[in-house]
Design an enzyme around this catalytic site. Structure first.
Site, PDB file in Angstrom:
ATOM      1  N   LYS A   1      26.792  55.645  14.261  1.00 14.19           N
ATOM      2  CA  LYS A   1      27.519  56.426  13.259  1.00 14.19           C
ATOM      3  C   LYS A   1      26.811  57.716  12.880  1.00 14.19           C
ATOM      4  CE  LYS A   1      29.935  52.509  11.116  1.00 14.19           C
ATOM      5  NZ  LYS A   1      29.394  51.431  11.940  1.00 14.19           N
TER       6      LYS A   1
ATOM      7  N   GLU B   1      25.774  56.451   2.323  1.00  9.20           N
ATOM      8  CA  GLU B   1      26.763  57.483   2.045  1.00  9.20           C
ATOM      9  C   GLU B   1      27.266  57.395   0.608  1.00  9.20           C
ATOM     10  OE1 GLU B   1      28.933  58.139   6.353  1.00  9.20           O
ATOM     11  OE2 GLU B   1      29.884  56.845   4.871  1.00  9.20           O
TER      12      GLU B   1
ATOM     13  N   HIS C   1      35.333  44.863   2.893  1.00 10.48           N
ATOM     14  CA  HIS C   1      35.380  45.894   3.938  1.00 10.48           C
ATOM     15  C   HIS C   1      36.076  45.415   5.209  1.00 10.48           C
ATOM     16  CE1 HIS C   1      32.703  48.102   1.325  1.00 10.48           C
ATOM     17  NE2 HIS C   1      31.818  47.127   1.390  1.00 10.48           N
TER      18      HIS C   1
ATOM     19  N   ARG D   1      37.902  51.754  21.463  1.00 13.68           N
ATOM     20  CA  ARG D   1      38.549  50.560  22.021  1.00 13.68           C
ATOM     21  C   ARG D   1      39.944  50.440  21.414  1.00 13.68           C
ATOM     22  NH1 ARG D   1      38.434  47.640  17.410  1.00 13.68           N
ATOM     23  NH2 ARG D   1      36.586  47.758  16.086  1.00 13.68           N
TER      24      ARG D   1
END
Length: 658
Positions: A116, A200, A235, A297
């Site tokens: 990421k 973040e 999440h 994907r």
């Protein structure tokens, strides 16, 4: 078109790929673990090969074993599905090294988007906005804690590798950072073999919106519009829909352009998803969305895109892998109606969504216009603790969003699952929730509305108990009748039961039951006026009232009653059936499900406070924290960290005060 395909996956997605491959005339090859020997995807494939024991690391994550089967069967291609090896660049490279087509993007694109931090830097160069935060390589806890302080709470800790909500923790205040970091790193290591994280800023009122992109090997890249995946828990996506509620043409154009540029930046080929977080405080605005990650994907939620576009994304994957040119341009694509998908899981919302395992005594889905079911299991199959607990994806399509939601709610209410607990009733309530239907939601919607969604302990369903008890008693009377018929021509009668005498009217007999494991007393009522018919009066309900249930499923250990998507297990109560392992409930911490005891944080003699972390059990790829229910002293540690534990196994014995 490719001649054959080996599916390096299992369950629902393996079945999904096999269906399209067979329609295209391809030979299909399955690989399976010992736990999946009798699975539906194994039966559907033209050929199937055992590759190892149940644990994924010894079977579905073994690149060498899968490549060996592909070579022996002369498979022209390998489709990785989603999860497992689907985003492992080394797997794509191994396919290429052995002359096997990898049905997915180039290994270079997987590498570029696989981490990421690097992905965010890459797309930033392409002009794509990213969430403010720390995306660097330093990982020492003190440094990350300082960065979180500088960013400002709340923050989100996210695994650098992988996805699916694993290795992700939201942190509200500095005092919770260390424990959240430790847990996120451990889960990331277990899931992806990489403990690194980034930190973040947590976007307030976040909407999770993703763009489906598709590219061929000739430089053509398009987007297939957006999906809204904001309804999440821990999440993990729960319900997905397309198009996104409140999406404007300007916002769609801006997000679509950003997603296409992100795909171009890595030389993408095939199906991929670019995920964004949008600040929804003032509606969706083109200047308030940020790149999160790219999934290189096929996505779990791809059916909603298929239903609004009329495309088969798996077929497009095969055609792109065969070197074909995209058969359409961006201008050719249009949105048709609205689609919503619900993930039906083997988990119990009434017990904090704990995974549920066991035999599927019944599995039935409604067949209605606008309803699509993607599943990888059938009645009689076992839901095991080794893999993702998904039973099926229930997808609805309609001319409008409300029509699609109504169809999905109705389908969930008529879905029959007996055995493992499911979230069907919870999903139905979500579809019916006023705020969600009105488009007033973000990623925190579920957490804010747990009580109204049926999460947590619920009252006993008296009508279900009545039907279940009646079925049990009818079964027992039939057994006695058959036994007496062997001795006499005179059948047994409830009026001849030797527990008292009632000459006229209605007679009532106490019936001890076990309902979902709890002791319950019901009443069996008999009436000559009803021609000997019997039912159960539970509480104050009318014993002769007729109420609708969705399904009654007989099993050797009792009867399952399914009503409005909720399952109730009614069993005979045996007062002599005592489980000595469960007699010390007050002082024993037990495994809530089958899984692995990852960590124990206390030692014998330690004093613990109510709510203090005691241990962590990992099951179905997720960690479950066990906490002390009261102030106590640790008397015994009954299991070693790292071992597999059964549901109900004794882990820690506490000596409570007083």
């Amino acid at each position: 078109m490719l001649e054959s395909v080996l599916i390096a996956n299992r369950g629902e997605i393996a079945c999904r790929i096999i269906r399209t491959a067979k329609r295209l005339g391809m030979r299909t090859i399955a690989v399976y673990s010992e736990a999946d020997a009798e699975s539906l995807f194994v039966q559907m494939a033209d050929e199937a090969y055992l590759i190892g024991p149940a644990p994924a690391r010894e079977s579905y994550l073994r690149t060498d074993g899968i490549i060996d089967v592909a070579k022996r069967t002369r498979a022209a291609s390998i489709h990785p599905g989603y999860g497992f090896l689907s985003e492992r660049a080394e797997f794509a490279e191994a396919c290429a090294a052995n002359g096997i087509v990898f049905v997915g993007p180039p290994a270079s694109a997987i590498k570029a988007m696989g981490l990421k931090d690097a992905a965010k830097a890459l797309v930033q160069q392409a002009g794509v906005p990213v969430v403010p935060g720390y995306h660097g390589s330093r990982q020492d806890p003190d440094f990350l804690r300082q960065k979180a302080y500088e960013i400002g709470y709340p923050v989100l800790i996210k695994a650098v590798a992988g996805g699916g909500g694993k290795g992700m923790r939201r942190v509200e205040k500095a005092a919770d950072f260390d424990a959240a970091l430790e847990s996120a790193q451990r889960e990331a290591q277990n899931a992806f073999g990489d403990p690194r994280v980034l930190v973040e800023k947590y976007v307030l009122s976040p909407r999770h919106i993703e763009i489906q992109v598709f590219a061929d090997g000739h430089g053509n890249v398009v987007h297939l519009f957006e999906r809204d995946c904001s309804l999440q828990r821990r999440h993990q996506k729960v319900i997905e829909e397309a198009p996104a509620p409140g999406m404007t043409p300007e916002m769609r154009q801006a997000m679509g352009h950003a997603a296409v540029e992100a795909a171009r930046a890595v030389g993408y080929v095939g199906a991929g998803t670019v995920e964004f977080i949008a600040d929804g405080r003032e509606g969706l605005r083109p200047d308030r969305f940020y790149f999160m990650e790219m999934n290189t994907r096929l996505q779990v939620e791809h059916p909603v895109t298929e239903l609004i576009t009329g495309l088969d994304l798996v077929e497009l994957q095969f055609r792109a892998a065969s070197g074909e040119v995209l058969p359409f341009s961006q201008e050719d694509l249009a949105i048709d109606g609205h689609a919503v998908e619900a993930r039906l899981y083997a988990e119990d919302p009434e017990k904090e969504f704990l995974p549920s395992t066991g035999k599927l005594w019944a599995l039935e889905f409604p067949e209605h216009d606008g309803i699509r079911i993607d599943t990888g299991v059938e009645a009689g199959a076992e839901v095991t603790p080794y893999y993702d607990p998904m039973i099926a994806k229930v997808i609805a399509h309609g001319g409008s969003r409300l029509e699609a939601l109504d169809r999905l709610a109705a389908a969930l209410g008529k879905t029959v699952v007996a055995g493992p607990r499911t979230n069907a009733a919870f999903l139905k309530k979500l579809c019916e929730a006023e705020g969600f239907r009105a488009g007033r939601f973000d990623t925190g919607f579920i957490d804010r509305n747990l009580a109204s969604l049926g999460v947590g302990p619920q009252p006993v369903d008296e009508i279900a108990v009545s039907f279940g008890a009646s079925a049990l008693i009818s079964r027992e009377i039939e057994r006695l009748r058959m036994a007496e018929l062997q001795k006499s021509d005179e059948p047994s009668s409830p009026w001849s039961m030797p527990d008292g005498f009632q000459l006229l009217g209605i007679r009532s007999v106490g019936v001890p039951l076990r309902v979902d494991g709890e002791r319950v007393e019901a009443r069996e009522v008999f009436s000559r006026e009803h021609r000997g018919a019997s039912t159960v009066a539970f509480g104050a309900s009318d014993p002769w009232a007729v109420e609708e249930i969705d399904q009654e499923v007989d099993a050797p250990h009792g009867v399952y009653i399914i009503r409005n998507g909720r399952q109730t297990l009614v069993q005979p109560y045996d007062p002599f059936d005592v489980d000595l392992e469960h007699m010390d409930e007050g002082g024993t911490v037990k495994a809530p499900m089958h899984g692995k005891l990852v960590a124990v944080f206390v030692q014998p003699g330690d004093r613990v406070e109510k709510g203090q972390r005691l241990a962590i059990v990992e099951a179905m790829k997720m960690e479950h924290v066990l906490v002390a229910s009261s102030d106590a002293e640790v008397a015994e540690i009954a299991a070693e960290p790292g071992t597999q534990v059964a549901e109900g196994a004794r882990l820690i014995v506490l000596k409570t005060e007083g």
